[in-house]
Design a protein around this motif. Structure first.
Motif, PDB file in Angstrom:
ATOM      1  N   LEU A 162      -6.127   3.001   7.974  1.00  0.00           N
ATOM      2  CA  LEU A 162      -6.594   4.271   7.418  1.00  0.00           C
ATOM      3  C   LEU A 162      -5.486   5.326   7.440  1.00  0.00           C
ATOM      4  CD1 LEU A 162     -10.197   4.431   8.896  1.00  0.00           C
ATOM      5  CD2 LEU A 162      -9.550   4.075   6.503  1.00  0.00           C
ATOM      6  N   LEU A 163      -4.734   5.393   8.530  1.00  0.00           N
ATOM      7  CA  LEU A 163      -3.620   6.328   8.610  1.00  0.00           C
ATOM      8  C   LEU A 163      -2.579   6.008   7.536  1.00  0.00           C
ATOM      9  CD1 LEU A 163      -1.919   8.571  10.083  1.00  0.00           C
ATOM     10  CD2 LEU A 163      -0.902   6.663  11.350  1.00  0.00           C
ATOM     11  N   ALA A 164      -2.203   4.742   7.435  1.00  0.00           N
ATOM     12  CA  ALA A 164      -1.201   4.338   6.436  1.00  0.00           C
ATOM     13  C   ALA A 164      -1.682   4.654   5.025  1.00  0.00           C
ATOM     14  CB  ALA A 164      -0.881   2.855   6.580  1.00  0.00           C
ATOM     15  N   ASP A 165      -2.949   4.367   4.735  1.00  0.00           N
ATOM     16  CA  ASP A 165      -3.491   4.657   3.398  1.00  0.00           C
ATOM     17  C   ASP A 165      -3.529   6.157   3.125  1.00  0.00           C
ATOM     18  OD1 ASP A 165      -3.800   2.034   2.609  1.00  0.00           O
ATOM     19  OD2 ASP A 165      -5.920   1.923   3.161  1.00  0.00           O
ATOM     20  N   ARG A 166      -3.871   6.938   4.126  1.00  0.00           N
ATOM     21  CA  ARG A 166      -3.940   8.397   3.940  1.00  0.00           C
ATOM     22  C   ARG A 166      -2.545   8.971   3.672  1.00  0.00           C
ATOM     23  NH1 ARG A 166      -7.303   9.522   7.787  1.00  0.00           N
ATOM     24  NH2 ARG A 166      -5.758   9.640   9.421  1.00  0.00           N
ATOM     25  N   VAL A 167      -1.558   8.566   4.467  1.00  0.00           N
ATOM     26  CA  VAL A 167      -0.191   9.065   4.292  1.00  0.00           C
ATOM     27  C   VAL A 167       0.374   8.552   2.963  1.00  0.00           C
ATOM     28  CG1 VAL A 167       2.155   8.990   5.233  1.00  0.00           C
ATOM     29  CG2 VAL A 167       0.205   9.316   6.759  1.00  0.00           C
ATOM     30  N   ASP A 168       0.126   7.282   2.655  1.00  0.00           N
ATOM     31  CA  ASP A 168       0.580   6.698   1.396  1.00  0.00           C
ATOM     32  C   ASP A 168      -0.008   7.459   0.208  1.00  0.00           C
ATOM     33  OD1 ASP A 168       1.648   4.435  -0.335  1.00  0.00           O
ATOM     34  OD2 ASP A 168      -0.498   4.277  -0.732  1.00  0.00           O
ATOM     35  N   GLY A 169      -1.287   7.759   0.259  1.00  0.00           N
ATOM     36  CA  GLY A 169      -1.933   8.494  -0.823  1.00  0.00           C
ATOM     37  C   GLY A 169      -1.351   9.882  -0.992  1.00  0.00           C
ATOM     38  N   ARG A 170      -1.071  10.530   0.116  1.00  0.00           N
ATOM     39  CA  ARG A 170      -0.478  11.871   0.053  1.00  0.00           C
ATOM     40  C   ARG A 170       0.891  11.831  -0.623  1.00  0.00           C
ATOM     41  NH1 ARG A 170       1.460  15.523   5.148  1.00  0.00           N
ATOM     42  NH2 ARG A 170       1.965  17.383   3.935  1.00  0.00           N
ATOM     43  N   ILE A 171       1.705  10.850  -0.238  1.00  0.00           N
ATOM     44  CA  ILE A 171       3.039  10.725  -0.829  1.00  0.00           C
ATOM     45  C   ILE A 171       2.924  10.420  -2.322  1.00  0.00           C
ATOM     46  CG2 ILE A 171       5.130   9.304  -0.882  1.00  0.00           C
ATOM     47  CD1 ILE A 171       4.764   8.943   2.172  1.00  0.00           C
ATOM     48  N   ARG A 172       2.074   9.472  -2.671  1.00  0.00           N
ATOM     49  CA  ARG A 172       1.952   9.075  -4.081  1.00  0.00           C
ATOM     50  C   ARG A 172       1.408  10.209  -4.948  1.00  0.00           C
ATOM     51  NH1 ARG A 172       2.593   3.478  -4.877  1.00  0.00           N
ATOM     52  NH2 ARG A 172       2.996   2.448  -2.906  1.00  0.00           N
ATOM     53  N   ARG A 173       0.483  11.006  -4.403  1.00  0.00           N
ATOM     54  CA  ARG A 173      -0.007  12.161  -5.170  1.00  0.00           C
ATOM     55  C   ARG A 173       1.104  13.170  -5.393  1.00  0.00           C
ATOM     56  NH1 ARG A 173      -4.260  11.305  -1.912  1.00  0.00           N
ATOM     57  NH2 ARG A 173      -3.658  12.932  -0.440  1.00  0.00           N
ATOM     58  N   GLN A 174       1.879  13.447  -4.360  1.00  0.00           N
ATOM     59  CA  GLN A 174       2.961  14.427  -4.466  1.00  0.00           C
ATOM     60  C   GLN A 174       4.037  13.949  -5.440  1.00  0.00           C
ATOM     61  OE1 GLN A 174       2.767  17.297  -2.667  1.00  0.00           O
ATOM     62  NE2 GLN A 174       4.690  18.171  -3.372  1.00  0.00           N
ATOM     63  N   LEU A 175       4.346  12.651  -5.407  1.00  0.00           N
ATOM     64  CA  LEU A 175       5.380  12.099  -6.291  1.00  0.00           C
ATOM     65  C   LEU A 175       4.834  11.734  -7.670  1.00  0.00           C
ATOM     66  CD1 LEU A 175       7.318   9.692  -3.888  1.00  0.00           C
ATOM     67  CD2 LEU A 175       7.751  12.093  -4.376  1.00  0.00           C
ATOM     68  N   GLN A 176       3.522  11.779  -7.799  1.00  0.00           N
ATOM     69  CA  GLN A 176       2.831  11.414  -9.043  1.00  0.00           C
ATOM     70  C   GLN A 176       3.168   9.985  -9.474  1.00  0.00           C
ATOM     71  OE1 GLN A 176       3.794  14.540 -11.826  1.00  0.00           O
ATOM     72  NE2 GLN A 176       2.429  15.989 -10.812  1.00  0.00           N
ATOM     73  N   ILE A 177       3.022   9.063  -8.499  1.00  0.00           N
ATOM     74  CA  ILE A 177       3.186   7.642  -8.798  1.00  0.00           C
ATOM     75  C   ILE A 177       1.852   6.953  -8.541  1.00  0.00           C
ATOM     76  CG2 ILE A 177       5.671   7.538  -8.399  1.00  0.00           C
ATOM     77  CD1 ILE A 177       5.176   6.502  -5.617  1.00  0.00           C
ATOM     78  N   GLY A 178       1.641   5.856  -9.223  1.00  0.00           N
ATOM     79  CA  GLY A 178       0.364   5.154  -9.151  1.00  0.00           C
ATOM     80  C   GLY A 178       0.110   4.479  -7.818  1.00  0.00           C
ATOM     81  N   HIS A 179      -1.133   4.095  -7.629  1.00  0.00           N
ATOM     82  CA  HIS A 179      -1.516   3.400  -6.396  1.00  0.00           C
ATOM     83  C   HIS A 179      -0.969   1.982  -6.416  1.00  0.00           C
ATOM     84  CE1 HIS A 179      -4.562   1.034  -8.508  1.00  0.00           C
ATOM     85  NE2 HIS A 179      -4.859   2.145  -9.150  1.00  0.00           N
ATOM     86  N   ASP A 180      -1.134   1.295  -5.317  1.00  0.00           N
ATOM     87  CA  ASP A 180      -0.538  -0.025  -5.142  1.00  0.00           C
ATOM     88  C   ASP A 180      -1.559  -1.158  -5.259  1.00  0.00           C
ATOM     89  OD1 ASP A 180       1.598  -1.797  -4.446  1.00  0.00           O
ATOM     90  OD2 ASP A 180       0.756  -1.923  -2.437  1.00  0.00           O
ATOM     91  N   HIS A 181      -2.805  -0.832  -5.565  1.00  0.00           N
ATOM     92  CA  HIS A 181      -3.829  -1.877  -5.643  1.00  0.00           C
ATOM     93  C   HIS A 181      -3.934  -2.428  -7.056  1.00  0.00           C
ATOM     94  CE1 HIS A 181      -5.018   0.284  -2.017  1.00  0.00           C
ATOM     95  NE2 HIS A 181      -5.604  -0.832  -1.650  1.00  0.00           N
TER      96      HIS A 181
END
Length: 194
Positions: free
Chosen positions: A126-145
């Motif tokens: 959950l921590l990794a997904d939350r931090v990953d989501g924050r980074i991807r939103r800021q960089l405007q890159i797509g999810h990894d699923h």
């Protein structure tokens, strides 16, 4: 990934691989933004080069406007990606503070996954997904699923499987978004490329 046996550990490891890819993209963006900031500062300083450097006016005083104009340059704008990177690494350091080892915080967390209880592995995911989501939103890159079409879940028989594309092919896992189970990719997809 044979040392990871339980679904919670598999999912935590895959989430950390995804986060690692996002951290790499963030580090690249920090470097690019820093270059852009330096170029902006250089462009602002360009008009300040004076062809009259050292000349005196007839009434006295210095005819070079550069000295006064240097103060108008101001400070460079902050690198917003660098701030995000510092915050993310601080958060990972806070988590890894309690884990043994001298490696980087990220590596210590990654090395601890095989020894985690299911509850701790879920918290790590959950921590990794939350931090990953924050980074991807800021960089405007797509999810990894990437959703796996037409393959039912071996546990609940619902077609709701997803695979993360960041881990190396041998380490990829298939997760069921319905029941939460996870398996090595080859066990579910029988070696199909993904």
């Amino acid at each position: 990934m044979t040392h990871l046996r339980r679904p919670a550990q598999l999912r935590a490891s895959a989430a950390l691989h995804t986060l690692e890819a996002a951290l790499d993209a963030l580090a690249d963006r920090v470097v690019d933004e820093d270059r852009a900031i330096r170029a902006e500062q250089a462009a602002r300083a360009e008009p300040l080069k004076s062809p009259t450097f050292g000349r005196r006016h007839a009434l006295g005083g210095h005819g070079d406007p550069t000295g006064d104009a240097v103060g108008t340059l101001g400070t460079p704008r902050p690198n917003r990606y660098e701030k995000l990177e510092r915050e993310v690494h601080r958060q990972l350091r806070d988590v890894a503070e309690y884990l043994p080892g001298l490696d980087s915080p990220f590596v210590r967390i990654q090395n601890a996954v095989p020894h985690m209880s299911d509850r701790m592995a879920d918290a790590t995911r959950l921590l990794a997904d939350r931090v990953d989501g924050r980074i991807r939103r800021q960089l405007q890159i797509g999810h990894d699923h990437q959703f796996v079409p037409r393959v039912p879940c071996p546990a609940c028989d619902v077609v709701a499987l997803a695979i993360r594309t960041a881990p190396p092919l041998a380490d990829r896992i298939v997760e069921c978004v319905t029941c939460g189970m996870a398996w090595p990719r080859a066990a579910v997809l029988r070696g199909a490329p993904s």
